[in-house]
Write an enzyme that holds these catalytic residues in place. Structure first.
Site, PDB file in Angstrom:
ATOM      1  N   SER A 151       0.852  -1.182   0.000  1.00 14.85           N
ATOM      2  CA  SER A 151       0.000   0.000   0.000  1.00 14.85           C
ATOM      3  C   SER A 151       0.887   1.231   0.000  1.00 14.85           C
ATOM      4  CB  SER A 151      -0.880   0.006   1.263  1.00 14.85           C
ATOM      5  OG  SER A 151      -1.534   1.253   1.431  1.00 14.85           O
ATOM      6  N   TYR A 164      -2.733  -0.775  10.359  1.00 15.80           N
ATOM      7  CA  TYR A 164      -2.638  -1.139   8.942  1.00 15.80           C
ATOM      8  C   TYR A 164      -1.302  -0.673   8.365  1.00 15.80           C
ATOM      9  CZ  TYR A 164      -3.792  -1.124   3.927  1.00 15.80           C
ATOM     10  OH  TYR A 164      -3.786  -1.321   2.577  1.00 15.80           O
TER      11      TYR A 164
END
Length: 286
Positions: A151, A164
């Site tokens: 990401s 995350y």
């Protein structure tokens, strides 16, 4: 994109985790166009069968070219058996796409440590476990390609997504180390770093509480890239065996470049913007 873009992937055996929705689903469609033999894994078998049906209409592949293989990344003991099933079906694994995982939205200070543990077990340890199960076959083959869907949050700090963000940073550490160790065996590593993408990832995102899901939805007016576009660019990165790719609309993409080449300046700008956003969020909660 046309199949000519992915010519190098024709007839390759590609195993995609998290293939029942989002980037994994649309990547399966792109690779079906290229004529890949596909292994589709996720927990929901009915959704995998839906994706398989669509793949069969997307490219020059037949029923026997797609293996639906339900898999729970948290059941580490099942991963070796899953690898054996793939090898029984196709005899080799050319590409493993580690795509499965969950997101998270919550303030760092409010997040229960149990949420951090569960996030790492799924996003990091589950990915490592499956990769470790696949790796011996790639070493034996003296070829292989491991793709990790990370990401933009794996390259810079993302407020209100600390767990995350930490899990995605961890993936880079593990797989950059593997990149060096696996080079003598001709095994490639590709790190894919998507920015804001339209998907259903917020529906199952962790929050600050153990067992609580965000159940959020993205709005059409948000500045995000389409899932299909992200998948097409990911397939291009795989076909060209790129080391790392950043796939994002602006302004996130420019921030990634700033953090890469001018980290001190980027941090100052990020903190100022983050403070404004957090203040606005807290005011809205009052």
């Amino acid at each position: 994109m046309g199949t000519s873009t992915y010519t190098a992937l024709a007839h390759k055996v590609v195993w995609i985790t998290g293939a029942s929705s989002g980037i994994g689903e649309y990547l399966a469609y792109e690779l079906a166009q290229a004529g890949c033999k596909l292994v589709l894994s996720a927990r929901r078998e009915d959704e995998l069968n839906r994706v398989k049906k669509q793949c069969l209409t997307s490219g020059p592949i037949k029923e026997e070219d797609i293996l639906v293989l339900p898999l729970d990344l948290l059941k580490f003991d099942s991963h070796k058996d899953a690898v054996d099933k793939v090898l029984q079906n196709f005899s080799k694994i050319d590409v493993l796409v580690n795509n499965a995982g969950r997101s998270q939205r919550a303030a760092w200070i409010d997040t229960d440590i149990e949420v951090d543990r569960q996030m790492f077990e799924l996003n990091v340890l589950g990915t490592l476990s499956l990769t470790k199960a696949v790796l011996p076959k790639m070493v034996e083959q003296k070829s292989g390609h491991i793709v990790v869907i990370s990401s933009a949050a794996g390259k810079l700090g993302a407020p209100n997504s600390g767990s995350y963000t930490g899990s995605k940073h961890a993936l880079h550490g593990y797989f950059e180390s593997l990149r060096i160790e696996s080079a003598p065996d001709n095994i490639e590593i590709t790190m894919v770093c998507p920015g804001p993408i339209f998907s259903n990832i917020l529906a199952t995102a962790f929050t600050e509480e153990n067992g609580k899901m965000l159940q959020g939805q993205m709005q059409q007016g948000e500045k995000r890239m389409s899932t299909s576009r992200c998948a097409a660019l990911t397939a291009t990165a795989i076909a060209n065996k790129l080391d790392e790719v950043w796939i994002s609309p602006q302004p996130v993409l420019i921030f990634m470049y700033l953090f890469q080449y001018m980290p001190s300046i980027a941090r100052r700008i990020g903190v100022k913007m983050g403070v404004k956003g957090i203040k606005k969020l807290r005011e809205g909660q009052q």
